[in-house]
Design an enzyme around this catalytic site. Sequence first.
Site, PDB file in Angstrom:
ATOM      1  N   SER A   1       0.991  -0.974   0.270  1.00  0.00           N
ATOM      2  CA  SER A   1      -0.182  -0.249  -0.348  1.00  0.00           C
ATOM      3  C   SER A   1       1.288   1.201   0.092  1.00  0.00           C
ATOM      4  O   SER A   1       0.226   2.230  -0.448  1.00  0.00           O
ATOM      5  CB  SER A   1      -1.241   0.243   1.499  1.00  0.00           C
ATOM      6  OG  SER A   1       0.096  -0.101   2.227  1.00  0.00           O
ATOM      7  N   CYS A   2       2.491   0.932   0.108  1.00  0.00           N
ATOM      8  CA  CYS A   2       2.630   2.331   0.369  1.00  0.00           C
ATOM      9  C   CYS A   2       3.392   2.730  -0.915  1.00  0.00           C
ATOM     10  O   CYS A   2       4.502   3.768  -0.912  1.00  0.00           O
ATOM     11  CB  CYS A   2       4.057   1.869   1.401  1.00  0.00           C
ATOM     12  SG  CYS A   2       3.153   2.130   3.041  1.00  0.00           S
TER      13      CYS A   2
END
Length: 459
Positions: free
Chosen positions: A319-320
């Site tokens: 997600s980063c």
Amino acid sequence: MSYFDVASAAPLHPVARQALMASLDEGWADPARLYREGRRARLLLDAAREAAAEAVGCRPDELVFTPSGTRALHDGVAGALAGRRRVGGHLVVSAVEHSAVLHAAAAHESAGGTVTEIAVDRTGAVRPEAYEAVLREDTALACLQSANHEVGTEQPVAEVAEVCRADGVPLLVDAAQSLPWGRVDGGWSLLAASAHKWGGPAGVGLLVVRKGVRFAPRGPVDERESGRAPGFENIPAVVAAAASLRAVRAEAAAEAGRLRELTERIRARVPGLVADVEVVGDPVRRLPHLVTFSCLYVDGETLLHELDRAGFSVSSGSSCTSSTLTPSHVLKAMGVVSEGNVRVSLPFGADAAEVERFLDVLPGAVAGVREKLGAPVASAATGTLDELTVDALGERCPLPVIELAKALPRVRVGGTVTVLSDDEVAAVDIPAWCWTQKQEYVGPREREHGVAYVVRRLV
């Protein structure tokens, strides 16, 4: 819409909502003041701290609330290193830590410290003996997540903590993903977590520093939160975070068994529904609600859009890092396929009908993306060429791998295909493709423009 991305953020738990609304009226005053409103706020803050400490398995005076889980990790790493600066400046981290830990490690290295990164196997797990091999006299801190945020693999925290304890090195554990499911076992020294991972409000993290661990907060020191988290406490959010953690723990045992069965269903059936899929992560030692798989010849972001249109919210890779053009550092460290990566993390209450509908939709979504990209059709043809070069310069993932798959049938068994590519992802996905397709990855060769990746046909 089916929300299957709680590893990024869980929806606000009903108990958190109730606690938040109730404490807005009671917890607005300064808890450091001695008048009635201040005492009332202090009671709420103390009760939240006690509830969170009970869930973690620590003393209340060892736990402080921070503005986020990322801040808890940054402050935990920096404070532990500063507290043991007389020992040395050596930091040990695993290659699959959350980016917050890796960013803290990079900052430490830029400031003159040294960092050793521990490799993982193809399931994403570390070996305790790998930590034992790199600990030194000047090692100030070691870090290890309790469970991976991308693939769900649980780490041997207790064993690594024992190794670190024998050498007198504190271990910091990132428990963001596992804390909703239970306490982290073992003799760890520091622990960090984030409330929005378990249905608490965003903007609340927690940092635990065990008694006896040398710790020196960085930056200006405040009298609040033992000097480790400056600023006025957001008491309503803290109360909601603690209340929701206690609530999900009460449901965790029953939900763990039910969600594990659903994710096991996805692990078992996806390879049969979609060709050229690699399910990644440890099949046994894993979080019960999370499953990750990668689809060859698919652009992960495009696949996510197709699944979103079909009513499913999932994520791709980290997600980063999913918004960048670089491959997930976790999948890269594992040596698995990163293209077409899908992470499914089920929320409490997810039912079998939702999962079945996802399995019905997935094959068509993947097929549609592959068709748009011109993915190869399976072929058992054996060509006559000894070698072949494919120019994929300027093409982005997954096109270099698609070109490789199309070219390989044109060479004889034992022949080679060289793929010219300047896409960083090719350095991850071409070796991983070879592993999944049982071909030999000979290696990279630097060129003036891009890299030449050489593959030998074995079958």
